[in-house]
Design an enzyme around this catalytic site. Structure first.
Site, PDB file in Angstrom:
ATOM      1  N   ASP A  32       6.179   7.662  -3.557  1.00  0.00           N
ATOM      2  CA  ASP A  32       6.606   6.983  -2.568  1.00  0.00           C
ATOM      3  C   ASP A  32       6.714   7.828  -1.017  1.00  0.00           C
ATOM      4  OD1 ASP A  32       7.867   3.656  -2.298  1.00  0.00           O
ATOM      5  OD2 ASP A  32       8.153   4.812  -0.417  1.00  0.00           O
ATOM      6  N   ASP A  50       2.895  10.468   2.222  1.00  0.00           N
ATOM      7  CA  ASP A  50       2.566   9.647   2.894  1.00  0.00           C
ATOM      8  C   ASP A  50       1.412   8.722   2.373  1.00  0.00           C
ATOM      9  OD1 ASP A  50       2.026   8.300   4.665  1.00  0.00           O
ATOM     10  OD2 ASP A  50       2.629   9.481   6.469  1.00  0.00           O
ATOM     11  N   GLY A  71       2.292   0.629  -2.330  1.00  0.00           N
ATOM     12  CA  GLY A  71       2.978   1.024  -1.010  1.00  0.00           C
ATOM     13  C   GLY A  71       2.569   0.505   0.404  1.00  0.00           C
ATOM     14  N   TYR A 135      -1.100  -7.709   9.353  1.00  0.00           N
ATOM     15  CA  TYR A 135      -0.497  -7.469   8.013  1.00  0.00           C
ATOM     16  C   TYR A 135      -1.320  -8.468   6.588  1.00  0.00           C
ATOM     17  CZ  TYR A 135       2.410  -8.055   3.885  1.00  0.00           C
ATOM     18  OH  TYR A 135       2.685  -7.568   2.559  1.00  0.00           O
TER      19      TYR A 135
HETATM   20  N1  LIG Z   1       7.758  -9.000  -1.919  1.00  0.00           N
HETATM   21  C1  LIG Z   1       6.764 -10.105  -1.993  1.00  0.00           C
HETATM   22  O1  LIG Z   1       7.509 -10.990  -1.753  1.00  0.00           O
HETATM   23  C2  LIG Z   1       5.355  -9.380  -1.237  1.00  0.00           C
HETATM   24  C3  LIG Z   1       5.217 -10.725  -1.369  1.00  0.00           C
HETATM   25  C4  LIG Z   1       3.177  -9.987  -1.014  1.00  0.00           C
HETATM   26  C5  LIG Z   1       3.200  -9.109  -1.277  1.00  0.00           C
HETATM   27  N2  LIG Z   1       3.453  -7.838  -1.376  1.00  0.00           N
HETATM   28  C6  LIG Z   1       2.684  -6.397  -1.858  1.00  0.00           C
HETATM   29  O2  LIG Z   1       3.833  -5.583  -2.630  1.00  0.00           O
HETATM   30  C7  LIG Z   1       4.363  -4.322  -2.515  1.00  0.00           C
HETATM   31  C8  LIG Z   1       5.580  -4.589  -2.834  1.00  0.00           C
HETATM   32  O3  LIG Z   1       6.492  -4.781  -1.690  1.00  0.00           O
HETATM   33  P1  LIG Z   1       7.780  -4.809  -2.281  1.00  0.00           P
HETATM   34  O4  LIG Z   1       8.897  -6.039  -1.564  1.00  0.00           O
HETATM   35  O5  LIG Z   1       8.437  -3.964  -2.688  1.00  0.00           O
HETATM   36  O6  LIG Z   1       7.913  -4.152  -0.442  1.00  0.00           O
HETATM   37  P2  LIG Z   1       8.827  -2.389  -0.302  1.00  0.00           P
HETATM   38  O7  LIG Z   1       8.980  -2.224   1.445  1.00  0.00           O
HETATM   39  O8  LIG Z   1      10.757  -2.734  -0.619  1.00  0.00           O
HETATM   40  O9  LIG Z   1       8.081  -1.327  -1.274  1.00  0.00           O
HETATM   41  C9  LIG Z   1       7.378  -0.741   0.036  1.00  0.00           C
HETATM   42  C10 LIG Z   1       7.415   0.885  -0.645  1.00  0.00           C
HETATM   43  O10 LIG Z   1       5.984   1.486   0.783  1.00  0.00           O
HETATM   44  C11 LIG Z   1       6.573   2.387   0.873  1.00  0.00           C
HETATM   45  N3  LIG Z   1       5.308   2.913   2.114  1.00  0.00           N
HETATM   46  C12 LIG Z   1       6.014   2.331   3.305  1.00  0.00           C
HETATM   47  N4  LIG Z   1       4.872   2.659   4.198  1.00  0.00           N
HETATM   48  C13 LIG Z   1       4.596   4.526   3.323  1.00  0.00           C
HETATM   49  C14 LIG Z   1       3.489   5.492   3.207  1.00  0.00           C
HETATM   50  N5  LIG Z   1       3.199   5.663   4.516  1.00  0.00           N
HETATM   51  N6  LIG Z   1       4.024   6.136   2.289  1.00  0.00           N
HETATM   52  C15 LIG Z   1       3.858   5.936   1.276  1.00  0.00           C
HETATM   53  N7  LIG Z   1       5.033   5.091   0.713  1.00  0.00           N
HETATM   54  C16 LIG Z   1       4.947   4.403   2.306  1.00  0.00           C
HETATM   55  C17 LIG Z   1       7.778   1.748   1.471  1.00  0.00           C
HETATM   56  O11 LIG Z   1       8.836   3.196   1.057  1.00  0.00           O
HETATM   57  C18 LIG Z   1       8.593   1.658  -0.080  1.00  0.00           C
HETATM   58  O12 LIG Z   1       8.705   2.064  -0.941  1.00  0.00           O
HETATM   59  C19 LIG Z   1       3.968  -4.026  -0.862  1.00  0.00           C
HETATM   60  O13 LIG Z   1       2.295  -3.892  -0.528  1.00  0.00           O
HETATM   61  C20 LIG Z   1       3.352  -5.663   0.218  1.00  0.00           C
HETATM   62  O14 LIG Z   1       2.575  -6.123   0.765  1.00  0.00           O
HETATM   63  C21 LIG Z   1       5.234  -8.450  -1.416  1.00  0.00           C
END
Ligand SMILES: NC(=O)c1ccc[n+]([C@@H]2O[C@H](COP(=O)([O-])OP(=O)(O)OC[C@H]3O[C@@H](n4cnc5c(N)ncnc54)[C@H](O)[C@@H]3O)[C@@H](O)[C@H]2O)c1
Length: 275
Positions: A32, A50, A71, A135
């Site tokens: 992450d 990243d 991520g 998105y």
């Molecule tokens: N939570 C939901 O209900 C939901 C719904 C649909 C899709 N998703 C997908 O599931 C995945 C996880 O979602 P989440 O709810 O845990 O979100 P979150 O924001 O809690 O986690 C995303 C993680 O990605 C990391 N990140 C962001 N930019 C980055 C970069 N440039 N390099 C490395 N790491 C980076 C962040 O630090 C974070 O820890 C995502 O891909 C999201 O699109 C989640």
């Protein structure tokens, strides 16, 4: 399995998956841009990297069989802000997986890849892309890339169109859209353990009576969700008369369906939940 790589491991869902993935492989590499939320597991290493930088990401995948790519920036933003983490980040994962000969990418896609589809249409996993935001468009890009890498390069992918993954359903929309953490863990486990998947799309949704999407075509994954948001119906059903002209109420993307491109959709979801 020798090694699994998990991206987004500091996020809400990535953090939930760490123990499950660590139990499925000799080695788990969690990555992450942020620090871990809790102590590392015995067979887990943590690398801050990243997603937008190939030279930081590619070496992590060496020797792995699968990468679980969670991520991303998880909200609607101007295209330029999503370009690095969500678009180029996805490319870096698939390309690095190909270069290092991985077997499969398990990808956190999103309902927002088809967010402008109507709730009452009965959509399944063959539904054409209909993104509601930049998105959601990034998820379409990654899904199409996943299909292309499978068809041209033999790299398998399971794209999980996750709906609303939270500890409990938080609003009336979630009566259809909720994915429990328990069901998320099972879905990711099935995406990893199913022997052959080619290119597969599945919805990340619990066994909700009111789910507007169907996984009927992907029964071969063996995903049998255990939870049902209906248990919360009494407390979550709206008191106000629904508005059939409001796209946020009639499209699977919910508030993302009405938000202006580049503006936060998560803010709308929080408003729905009274938070
Ligand atoms: N939570 C939901 O209900 C939901 C719904 C649909 C899709 N998703 C997908 O599931 C995945 C996880 O979602 P989440 O709810 O845990 O979100 P979150 O924001 O809690 O986690 C995303 C993680 O990605 C990391 N990140 C962001 N930019 C980055 C970069 N440039 N390099 C490395 N790491 C980076 C962040 O630090 C974070 O820890 C995502 O891909 C999201 O699109 C989640």
């Amino acid at each position: 399995m020798k090694k699994i790589v998990l991206t987004g491991a500091a996020g809400n869902l990535g953090h939930e998956l760490r123990a499950t993935l660590a139990s499925m492989a000799a080695e788990l590499v969690s990555t992450d841009i942020a620090e871990p939320r809790s102590e590392l597991l015995a067979n887990e290493t943590w690398v801050k990297a990243d997603l937008a930088e190939m030279d930081q990401i590619a070496p992590l995948l060496e020797g792995a069989e699968m990468v679980v790519h969670f991520g991303a920036i998880v909200d609607e933003k101007p295209f330029e802000e999503l370009l690095g983490p969500n678009y180029i980040g996805a490319y870096n994962i698939w390309e690095a997986a190909h270069r290092h000969g991985l077997r499969r990418v398990v990808y956190a896609s999103s309902i927002h890849a088809v967010g402008l589809c109507e709730n009452n249409r009965g959509i399944d996993t063959d539904e054409p892309h209909r993104p509601d935001t930049f998105y959601g468009l990034a998820k379409c890009f990654a899904e199409d890339m996943g299909r292309m890498y499978w068809e041209k390069r033999g790299l398998e992918a399971v794209c999980l169109r996750i709906f609303s993954c939270t500890p409990e359903p938080q609003n009336a929309r979630a009566l259809g859209s909720w994915l429990s953490y328990r069901d998320l863990r099972q879905l990711v486990t099935r995406a990893i353990e199913t022997p052959t998947v080619g290119f597969t799309v599945a919805y990340g949704v619990s066994a909700n009576d009111r789910a507007p999407v169907s996984n009927a075509r992907v029964g071969f994954l063996g995903y049998k969700p255990q939870d049902n948001a209906e248990d919360w119906a009494e407390t979550l059903l709206p008191q106000a008369r629904p508005d059939p002209a409001d796209l946020a109420q009639t499209r699977v993307g919910g508030p993302f369906a009405t938000v202006a491109l580049g503006e936060s959709g998560v803010a709308g979801i929080k408003a729905l939940s009274g938070k």
